[in-house]
Design a protein around this motif. Structure first.
Motif, PDB file in Angstrom:
ATOM      1  N   GLY A  59       8.895  15.700  29.359  1.00 31.06           N
ATOM      2  CA  GLY A  59       7.867  15.518  28.348  1.00 31.06           C
ATOM      3  C   GLY A  59       6.467  15.716  28.897  1.00 31.06           C
ATOM      4  O   GLY A  59       5.609  16.328  28.248  1.00 31.06           O
ATOM      5  N   VAL A  62       5.748  19.424  29.440  1.00 34.56           N
ATOM      6  CA  VAL A  62       5.421  20.099  28.177  1.00 34.56           C
ATOM      7  C   VAL A  62       3.959  19.874  27.830  1.00 34.56           C
ATOM      8  O   VAL A  62       3.237  20.810  27.460  1.00 34.56           O
ATOM      9  CB  VAL A  62       6.334  19.590  27.034  1.00 34.56           C
ATOM     10  N   GLN A  63       3.501  18.615  27.950  1.00 34.53           N
ATOM     11  CA  GLN A  63       2.107  18.333  27.640  1.00 34.53           C
ATOM     12  C   GLN A  63       1.171  19.088  28.578  1.00 34.53           C
ATOM     13  O   GLN A  63       0.135  19.618  28.152  1.00 34.53           O
ATOM     14  CB  GLN A  63       1.814  16.833  27.743  1.00 34.53           C
ATOM     15  N   PHE A  66       0.608  22.669  27.501  1.00 35.05           N
ATOM     16  CA  PHE A  66      -0.428  22.760  26.467  1.00 35.05           C
ATOM     17  C   PHE A  66      -1.812  22.611  27.092  1.00 35.05           C
ATOM     18  O   PHE A  66      -2.762  23.309  26.726  1.00 35.05           O
ATOM     19  CB  PHE A  66      -0.226  21.673  25.408  1.00 35.05           C
ATOM     20  N   GLN A  67      -1.915  21.678  28.020  1.00 38.77           N
ATOM     21  CA  GLN A  67      -3.185  21.405  28.689  1.00 38.77           C
ATOM     22  C   GLN A  67      -3.701  22.649  29.408  1.00 38.77           C
ATOM     23  O   GLN A  67      -4.907  22.956  29.364  1.00 38.77           O
ATOM     24  CB  GLN A  67      -2.965  20.264  29.689  1.00 38.77           C
ATOM     25  N   HIS A 145       4.220  12.391  22.547  1.00 40.74           N
ATOM     26  CA  HIS A 145       4.581  13.491  21.656  1.00 40.74           C
ATOM     27  C   HIS A 145       3.584  14.625  21.925  1.00 40.74           C
ATOM     28  O   HIS A 145       2.393  14.370  22.135  1.00 40.74           O
ATOM     29  CB  HIS A 145       4.481  13.009  20.202  1.00 40.74           C
ATOM     30  N   PRO A 146       4.028  15.887  21.932  1.00 36.81           N
ATOM     31  CA  PRO A 146       3.099  16.996  22.210  1.00 36.81           C
ATOM     32  C   PRO A 146       1.854  16.990  21.327  1.00 36.81           C
ATOM     33  O   PRO A 146       0.763  17.323  21.789  1.00 36.81           O
ATOM     34  CB  PRO A 146       3.955  18.241  21.949  1.00 36.81           C
ATOM     35  N   GLY A 149      -0.471  14.351  22.726  1.00 34.94           N
ATOM     36  CA  GLY A 149      -1.067  14.838  23.959  1.00 34.94           C
ATOM     37  C   GLY A 149      -2.171  15.839  23.692  1.00 34.94           C
ATOM     38  O   GLY A 149      -3.218  15.818  24.341  1.00 34.94           O
ATOM     39  N   LEU A 150      -1.932  16.715  22.699  1.00 34.94           N
ATOM     40  CA  LEU A 150      -2.932  17.718  22.349  1.00 34.94           C
ATOM     41  C   LEU A 150      -4.177  17.059  21.764  1.00 34.94           C
ATOM     42  O   LEU A 150      -5.304  17.375  22.149  1.00 34.94           O
ATOM     43  CB  LEU A 150      -2.331  18.702  21.347  1.00 34.94           C
TER      44      LEU A 150
END
Length: 255
Positions: A59, A62-63, A66-67, A145-146, A149-150
């Motif tokens: 998890g 994944v974040q 995006f980062q 959750h993505p 995080g976003l």
């Protein structure tokens, strides 16, 4: 052939490297503390967590993906394409930019974080993922959750960067510092001499209160100060006590 990494690339990837190195340090310290003397929860209580450590690692990765994308886009947006490199501002200006960024990030995260608790849909489908870690640990700091995080971390970081006017080089240090602070807040330990506990009221014990059922509607502030909790009545102070069976426990205390 000499490899030269730009400030933009360093600002993107250094905080991620720092995340795993610093959280890895806490894994080592936790193993060395075999008696659990400095842990906020007994090891047996980790069974309360309803997500495995492997799922947490996936998890977080994944974040961080995006980062990376957002950071590269952000730095491309502010990049100076002229041939003359923009000089770094004086140290006092850099420090002022860091403070502004801290205040902006705190403000953004407090209100977004609190809203994710107030809005039942967002809590159930988004923010509750982070609260699967009832007993937090260091490398679970960015387990979200993505979408959360976003919104909280990645966009919040971008806004604080732009609002402060800092350069990509300053951003390397600011985002690395914010990463270390966030990991420390979730480490699940209170070590003697921890500089973050000396300088900030918002620390691992303070945030641990928020992860418990009785503190779920309190201590939303992160990652630096507790000002918004105090101003808006969501501040739950704590006292640190020794458990009879060994270790430490953060308990609610009167303000």
């Amino acid at each position: 052939m000499e490899l030269v990494l730009s400030d933009e690339l360093l600002g993107t990837f250094v905080p991620i490297i720092v995340y795993w190195l610093y959280s890895g340090l806490y894994v080592i310290l936790g193993n060395l503390d075999s008696s659990g003397e400095y842990r906020l929860h007994p090891r047996s209580e980790e069974a309360k967590n309803i997500v495995s450590k492997l799922q947490v690692v996936k998890g977080v990765l994944v974040q961080q993906a995006f980062q990376i994308v957002v950071a590269l886009c952000l730095f491309a947006l502010v990049k100076d394409d002229s041939q003359t490199a923009r000089p770094q501002p004086p140290l006092l200006v850099v420090l002022a930019q860091m403070v502004v960024a801290m205040l902006v990030l705190d403000t953004w995260q407090y209100f977004m974080h609190r809203y994710m608790h107030i809005n039942k849909f967002l809590y159930k489908h988004v923010h509750s993922k982070h609260h699967m870690l009832v007993v937090p640990y260091a490398f679970g700091a960015l387990y979200n959750h993505p979408l959360e995080g976003l919104l909280l971390d990645t966009i919040g970081g971008a806004i604080s960067f732009l609002a402060s006017g800092m350069s990509p080089r300053t951003g390397i240090f600011f985002f690395s510092f914010a990463t270390v602070k966030t990991v420390d807040d979730h480490c699940g330990m209170c070590l003697p001499g921890n500089v973050f506990h000396m300088l900030f009221g918002n620390n691992s014990a303070y945030h641990d209160i928020h992860h418990q059922l009785y503190g779920n509607k309190y201590n939303f502030s992160q990652p630096f100060f507790v000002a918004w909790d105090r101003i808006l009545g969501t501040h739950m102070p704590y006292k640190l006590e020794r458990r009879k069976e060994g270790g430490l426990e953060a308990r609610p205390a009167k303000d």
